[in-house]
Write a protein that holds these residues in place. Structure first.
Motif, PDB file in Angstrom:
ATOM      1  N   GLN A 221       0.855  -1.197   0.000  1.00  0.00           N
ATOM      2  CA  GLN A 221       0.000   0.000   0.000  1.00  0.00           C
ATOM      3  C   GLN A 221       0.886   1.240   0.000  1.00  0.00           C
ATOM      4  O   GLN A 221       1.977   1.241   0.574  1.00  0.00           O
ATOM      5  CB  GLN A 221      -0.868   0.020   1.267  1.00  0.00           C
ATOM      6  CG  GLN A 221      -1.830  -1.144   1.363  1.00  0.00           C
ATOM      7  CD  GLN A 221      -2.653  -1.063   2.641  1.00  0.00           C
ATOM      8  OE1 GLN A 221      -2.113  -0.897   3.727  1.00  0.00           O
ATOM      9  NE2 GLN A 221      -3.974  -1.177   2.493  1.00  0.00           N
TER      10      GLN A 221
ATOM     11  N   ASN B 247      -0.741   7.772   2.418  1.00  0.00           N
ATOM     12  CA  ASN B 247      -1.258   9.106   2.100  1.00  0.00           C
ATOM     13  C   ASN B 247      -1.090  10.019   3.317  1.00  0.00           C
ATOM     14  O   ASN B 247      -1.895   9.991   4.250  1.00  0.00           O
ATOM     15  CB  ASN B 247      -2.742   8.961   1.721  1.00  0.00           C
ATOM     16  CG  ASN B 247      -3.358  10.263   1.264  1.00  0.00           C
ATOM     17  OD1 ASN B 247      -2.687  11.296   1.202  1.00  0.00           O
ATOM     18  ND2 ASN B 247      -4.650  10.211   0.959  1.00  0.00           N
TER      19      ASN B 247
ATOM     20  N   GLU C 207      -8.797   8.184 -12.064  1.00  0.00           N
ATOM     21  CA  GLU C 207      -8.359   7.631 -10.779  1.00  0.00           C
ATOM     22  C   GLU C 207      -7.297   8.531 -10.147  1.00  0.00           C
ATOM     23  O   GLU C 207      -7.269   8.724  -8.921  1.00  0.00           O
ATOM     24  CB  GLU C 207      -7.812   6.210 -10.965  1.00  0.00           C
ATOM     25  CG  GLU C 207      -7.382   5.510  -9.693  1.00  0.00           C
ATOM     26  CD  GLU C 207      -8.520   5.352  -8.676  1.00  0.00           C
ATOM     27  OE1 GLU C 207      -9.682   5.205  -9.109  1.00  0.00           O
ATOM     28  OE2 GLU C 207      -8.232   5.383  -7.465  1.00  0.00           O
TER      29      GLU C 207
ATOM     30  N   GLN D 256      -7.283  10.427  -6.561  1.00  0.00           N
ATOM     31  CA  GLN D 256      -6.169  10.362  -5.607  1.00  0.00           C
ATOM     32  C   GLN D 256      -5.696  11.775  -5.243  1.00  0.00           C
ATOM     33  O   GLN D 256      -5.326  12.039  -4.101  1.00  0.00           O
ATOM     34  CB  GLN D 256      -5.003   9.557  -6.198  1.00  0.00           C
ATOM     35  CG  GLN D 256      -5.294   8.056  -6.299  1.00  0.00           C
ATOM     36  CD  GLN D 256      -4.114   7.256  -6.837  1.00  0.00           C
ATOM     37  OE1 GLN D 256      -3.077   7.812  -7.189  1.00  0.00           O
ATOM     38  NE2 GLN D 256      -4.268   5.933  -6.885  1.00  0.00           N
TER      39      GLN D 256
ATOM     40  N   ASP E 190      -8.027  13.097  -2.571  1.00  0.00           N
ATOM     41  CA  ASP E 190      -8.352  12.226  -1.435  1.00  0.00           C
ATOM     42  C   ASP E 190      -7.434  12.538  -0.248  1.00  0.00           C
ATOM     43  O   ASP E 190      -6.282  12.134  -0.222  1.00  0.00           O
ATOM     44  CB  ASP E 190      -8.192  10.761  -1.855  1.00  0.00           C
ATOM     45  CG  ASP E 190      -8.547   9.796  -0.729  1.00  0.00           C
ATOM     46  OD1 ASP E 190      -8.699  10.253   0.432  1.00  0.00           O
ATOM     47  OD2 ASP E 190      -8.653   8.593  -1.006  1.00  0.00           O
TER      48      ASP E 190
ATOM     49  N   THR F 186      -8.119   8.851   2.951  1.00  0.00           N
ATOM     50  CA  THR F 186      -7.744   7.433   2.937  1.00  0.00           C
ATOM     51  C   THR F 186      -6.258   7.304   3.286  1.00  0.00           C
ATOM     52  O   THR F 186      -5.402   7.757   2.534  1.00  0.00           O
ATOM     53  CB  THR F 186      -8.007   6.806   1.558  1.00  0.00           C
ATOM     54  OG1 THR F 186      -9.315   7.168   1.128  1.00  0.00           O
ATOM     55  CG2 THR F 186      -7.886   5.298   1.617  1.00  0.00           C
TER      56      THR F 186
ATOM     57  N   TYR G 243      -4.199   4.598   3.771  1.00  0.00           N
ATOM     58  CA  TYR G 243      -3.408   3.661   2.957  1.00  0.00           C
ATOM     59  C   TYR G 243      -4.195   3.290   1.707  1.00  0.00           C
ATOM     60  O   TYR G 243      -5.383   2.983   1.790  1.00  0.00           O
ATOM     61  CB  TYR G 243      -3.055   2.408   3.753  1.00  0.00           C
ATOM     62  CG  TYR G 243      -2.101   2.705   4.878  1.00  0.00           C
ATOM     63  CD1 TYR G 243      -0.738   2.872   4.632  1.00  0.00           C
ATOM     64  CD2 TYR G 243      -2.561   2.858   6.193  1.00  0.00           C
ATOM     65  CE1 TYR G 243       0.140   3.185   5.670  1.00  0.00           C
ATOM     66  CE2 TYR G 243      -1.694   3.173   7.234  1.00  0.00           C
ATOM     67  CZ  TYR G 243      -0.341   3.321   6.957  1.00  0.00           C
ATOM     68  OH  TYR G 243       0.532   3.644   7.959  1.00  0.00           O
ATOM     69  N   ILE G 244      -3.532   3.325   0.567  1.00  0.00           N
ATOM     70  CA  ILE G 244      -4.192   3.003  -0.698  1.00  0.00           C
ATOM     71  C   ILE G 244      -3.473   1.808  -1.311  1.00  0.00           C
ATOM     72  O   ILE G 244      -2.236   1.824  -1.459  1.00  0.00           O
ATOM     73  CB  ILE G 244      -4.164   4.234  -1.638  1.00  0.00           C
ATOM     74  CG1 ILE G 244      -5.051   5.346  -1.029  1.00  0.00           C
ATOM     75  CG2 ILE G 244      -4.586   3.864  -3.053  1.00  0.00           C
ATOM     76  CD1 ILE G 244      -5.134   6.613  -1.834  1.00  0.00           C
ATOM     77  N   ASP G 245      -4.248   0.784  -1.633  1.00  0.00           N
ATOM     78  CA  ASP G 245      -3.646  -0.438  -2.175  1.00  0.00           C
ATOM     79  C   ASP G 245      -2.878  -0.147  -3.463  1.00  0.00           C
ATOM     80  O   ASP G 245      -3.389   0.536  -4.350  1.00  0.00           O
ATOM     81  CB  ASP G 245      -4.731  -1.486  -2.495  1.00  0.00           C
ATOM     82  CG  ASP G 245      -5.306  -2.097  -1.230  1.00  0.00           C
ATOM     83  OD1 ASP G 245      -4.664  -1.962  -0.154  1.00  0.00           O
ATOM     84  OD2 ASP G 245      -6.393  -2.698  -1.304  1.00  0.00           O
TER      85      ASP G 245
ATOM     86  N   GLN H 297      -0.890  13.255  -5.687  1.00  0.00           N
ATOM     87  CA  GLN H 297      -0.853  11.865  -6.170  1.00  0.00           C
ATOM     88  C   GLN H 297       0.589  11.378  -6.319  1.00  0.00           C
ATOM     89  O   GLN H 297       0.891  10.213  -6.083  1.00  0.00           O
ATOM     90  CB  GLN H 297      -1.586  11.767  -7.516  1.00  0.00           C
ATOM     91  CG  GLN H 297      -0.977  12.659  -8.584  1.00  0.00           C
ATOM     92  CD  GLN H 297      -1.766  12.726  -9.885  1.00  0.00           C
ATOM     93  OE1 GLN H 297      -1.513  11.969 -10.800  1.00  0.00           O
ATOM     94  NE2 GLN H 297      -2.708  13.639  -9.953  1.00  0.00           N
TER      95      GLN H 297
ATOM     96  N   LEU I 191       1.986  10.567  -3.020  1.00  0.00           N
ATOM     97  CA  LEU I 191       1.406   9.289  -2.596  1.00  0.00           C
ATOM     98  C   LEU I 191       2.223   8.124  -3.160  1.00  0.00           C
ATOM     99  O   LEU I 191       2.660   7.229  -2.419  1.00  0.00           O
ATOM    100  CB  LEU I 191      -0.044   9.214  -3.096  1.00  0.00           C
ATOM    101  CG  LEU I 191      -0.757   7.890  -2.884  1.00  0.00           C
ATOM    102  CD1 LEU I 191      -1.079   7.685  -1.410  1.00  0.00           C
ATOM    103  CD2 LEU I 191      -2.040   7.811  -3.714  1.00  0.00           C
TER     104      LEU I 191
END
Lengths: 457, 457
Positions: free
Chosen positions: B19, B22, B55, B59, B62, B65, B67-69, B237, B240
């Motif tokens: 992951q 973020n 997407e 991101q 965002d 969230t 942790y983002i997979d 992003q 991230l």
């Protein structure tokens, strides 16, 4: 259940080899000895001391000690950039739709950009230990010069590099890298040596060759107190140091329960090829396994496939001992359109003997085909290969395509010796369609053979 | 007994992050939102869809969230060149005679030559998944363009790169690398866009800037069906995706029972710095630890240390949303004598907010001092650093020297973002003594500030 094969396998520091492997100890027949060109008698270590560091001269002539301890200081240095990864080329396999498993040992992840650092640091270590004041060498494409400059910077030992003039002019950035590490760079032939002046007198427009640069570097070494000469390929000592490539690769493959059916390496003077294949050739010599071993050379400088197995000088100026090897003649200068390294007229005596005795195969490939493979590989595996390394890629791809046709699930291992960051002029020529191939005619080659020294074998 | 610390620590594939992290999710106060320049209202994801892949737009906005997979395909790609090593700089420590322990996370061992590939592959993956037909971007020094070209080659997605004209002309080899991976390269400003033509009309001799190139790339993306624009730094992003650097580094340090007292990264738009510091900043934000975090920027482009924390355009042509960030003004063009990247007028909004709120420090360094550190480092650790990365080296060395003076055994971690193979012109300028420093005057900077858009905060 099949073992999960990672993309990249790094050994731990504990798993790294602590000894180099000396292939000669397992050869049933030895390569013919180096000869003193004046007496035609085999050279002794003492004969070599004025030119080479003493410990390296001993390693050069040691055909019996199977394993030689890597000094701890060198082991420590190796840990700065080794182990190098064994990489499974999953994407390349997929793109080729081949059932073959393709592995490569990647030596490009260090600043020299190639495997050359493996021997450079060893040679500089022994030179420093002997209390030498400085070193000289030659470089063509520049990988060896860069590696040696790094090693000399580390040990604070002055270094003079004779750089083949055509490379000096075409690759100014290679020069700057070496200067960053503190080395002095002289385009060869130069008027700083007697032999250089002579070569320039006979041919003022010459673009130079590795053979010329070797002559100059040797002259400078023997005429400067406390200096010695070092060389990045061809010699037995270099193959010894480079055995770390093959030893690491073999250990990594064993961890994966793998063993190569085919081992492929590019061949100029033989440093990478000899190092990569060493432990696999040992298996072949001792009857434990029988992998195919393939040397890949440029069609424009085809010492294995079209050279003579004969005694020859290692340099143009004829100041070195005579070595029996596959050679195009020490006067051979590859076509100016030839990109990258692998430009040497001769070949490692060890590899020459093994090839002569049928333990290896050799293939010559044309450079546009080599760059085609390089670009294809780069797009799949995201590594931009050196032109030299791309020779091995070419044949690995060809073998994988054969597997696609026959359905055989062969395991292929090749050596990816370095990166092509300093070869963008050649890539540009390929991409823009101006790159051409060159295959010397039989007549051209005969001129070199006619000048070979006469030695009864 | 102290744990034996290896020179290089590689995580296994199993240990690699699954992951991204973020950082915004742990910030007590959020960065100010991006504003639509016409309405001065916060932009929505939908506002961004014409420019960004969907997407990625999500991101970008965002902030919750944590942790983002990482999609499995990206994880697989990462395994081609990651994990990157955490390296203990034993030789540098010895050369500096410092009691400090110096670690660096080395992101240069991939063909793009930098950390940029971490976000490039993610952005291209999402673009491909959305069914886009192609991408546009800009590049300055060339690392981002190269990384994106690699990623696009892998996914067979067309790419147009607007390359800052001064780089295009000074770094022809960077262009060739990108072309090798199949990208189209256009020097910016160009007459292929309306904004480019306008900039050329006003200043036909302009050498271009990142701000100009962004404007052209955005225009080309929004005017070409199925195309979107991607960016290699500044954006949320990107930070991230780059968090993988810090996550790997932190896991590796934990394995060694280490934790940094000081974390140091170079800062241009913030992609590397934001990625490296992410999990350490998390500890600071959540009160678990309090490492010093230092951003290092060039004295010639000092957005953190001398910029304004204000709303500004991300580009020269004023086609992007407004971001609140430390900025020198979107009209700022760094001195032509400035080598390497880190030339951007603004700074990541996330990092700007953290700096503004006192969570980080910033230092500006002059480039001759940076290259002095680069050459010193190269000789000790045998890695030739990118000029950008050498900014972090400079401050790491300075901090280690302070430890020598105070006797403190601090643990220093810095990011070595890439290699300098394509920066040899700058190295040559340094070695030959022709490199100069440039510090903009207050008056020069004021001109940029005067042109900032008026936005009430």
């Amino acid at each position: 259940m099949a073992k999960k094969i990672p993309h990249r396998l790094y050994l731990t520091e504990e798993q790294m080899p602590k000894q180099w492997y000396n292939l000669r100890a397992d050869m049933k027949e030895q390569p013919d000895p180096l000869l003193n060109p004046a007496t035609l008698k085999p050279v002794t270590a003492e004969d070599l001391y004025p030119v080479f560091c003493e410990e390296l001269a001993r390693q050069e002539l040691d055909s019996t000690t199977r394993y030689i301890d890597i000094p701890e200081e060198i082991q420590e240095f190796y840990k700065m950039y080794r182990p190098s990864p064994l990489i499974r080329a999953y994407n390349l396999e997929k793109a080729l739709q081949t059932p073959a498993k393709i592995y490569f040992k990647f030596e490009g992840n260090n600043t020299s950009g190639s495997h050359k650092l493996n021997s450079a640091i060893a040679q500089v270590y022994y030179a420093k230990k002997q209390g030498l004041k400085g070193l000289t060498t030659e470089t063509g494409a520049g990988q060896w010069g860069t590696a040696l400059a790094e090693a000399c910077a580390y040990y604070k030992l002055p270094l003079t590099v004779f750089m083949v003039k055509v490379s000096y002019e075409q690759k100014p950035f290679r020069k700057t890298v070496m200067q960053t590490f503190g080395a002095e760079i002289i385009p060869s032939p130069s008027n700083t040596t007697i032999i250089g002046k002579e070569i320039l007198k006979n041919d003022p427009e010459t673009t130079g060759s590795l053979g010329c640069a070797i002559s100059e570097a040797v002259e400078k070494a023997v005429s400067t107190p406390g200096y010695r000469y070092v060389l990045g390929s061809v010699l037995n000592q270099v193959l010894l140091h480079q055995s770390i490539i093959g030893l690491e690769a073999k250990t990594a493959m064993e961890m994966l329960d793998e063993y190569p059916d085919i081992v492929i390496g590019c061949a100029g003077g033989g440093s990478n090829l000899g190092g990569l294949i060493a432990p696999f050739m040992q298996d072949k010599l001792t009857g434990k396994a029988s992998p195919r071993i393939i040397a890949v050379e440029p069609a424009s400088c085809p010492s294995f496939t079209r050279g003579k197995y004969a005694y020859d000088f290692c340099d143009t100026g004829k100041v070195t001992p005579l070595a029996r090897m596959y050679t195009l003649g020490s006067s051979f200068i590859p076509s100016a359109n030839h990109a990258g390294g692998l430009r040497y007229h001769g070949m490692s005596p060890i590899l020459s003997k093994l090839y002569h005795d049928g333990y290896m195969e050799a293939v010559a490939v044309e450079q546009t085909k080599v760059f085609e493979a390089a670009v294809f590989f780069a797009k799949q595996e995201t590594i931009l290969p050196a032109p030299e390394s791309a020779h091995a890629i070419r044949v690995a791809i060809d073998e994988a395509i054969k597997c696609r046709e026959t359905g055989e699930e062969k395991t292929i291992l090749f050596g990816l010796t370095g990166t092509g960051y300093f070869d963008m002029t050649a890539y540009n020529a390929y991409l823009s369609g101006t790159m051409t191939d060159y295959i010397p005619s039989d007549e051209d080659l005969q001129k070199g053979f006619d000048l070979l020294p006469k030695v009864d074998i």
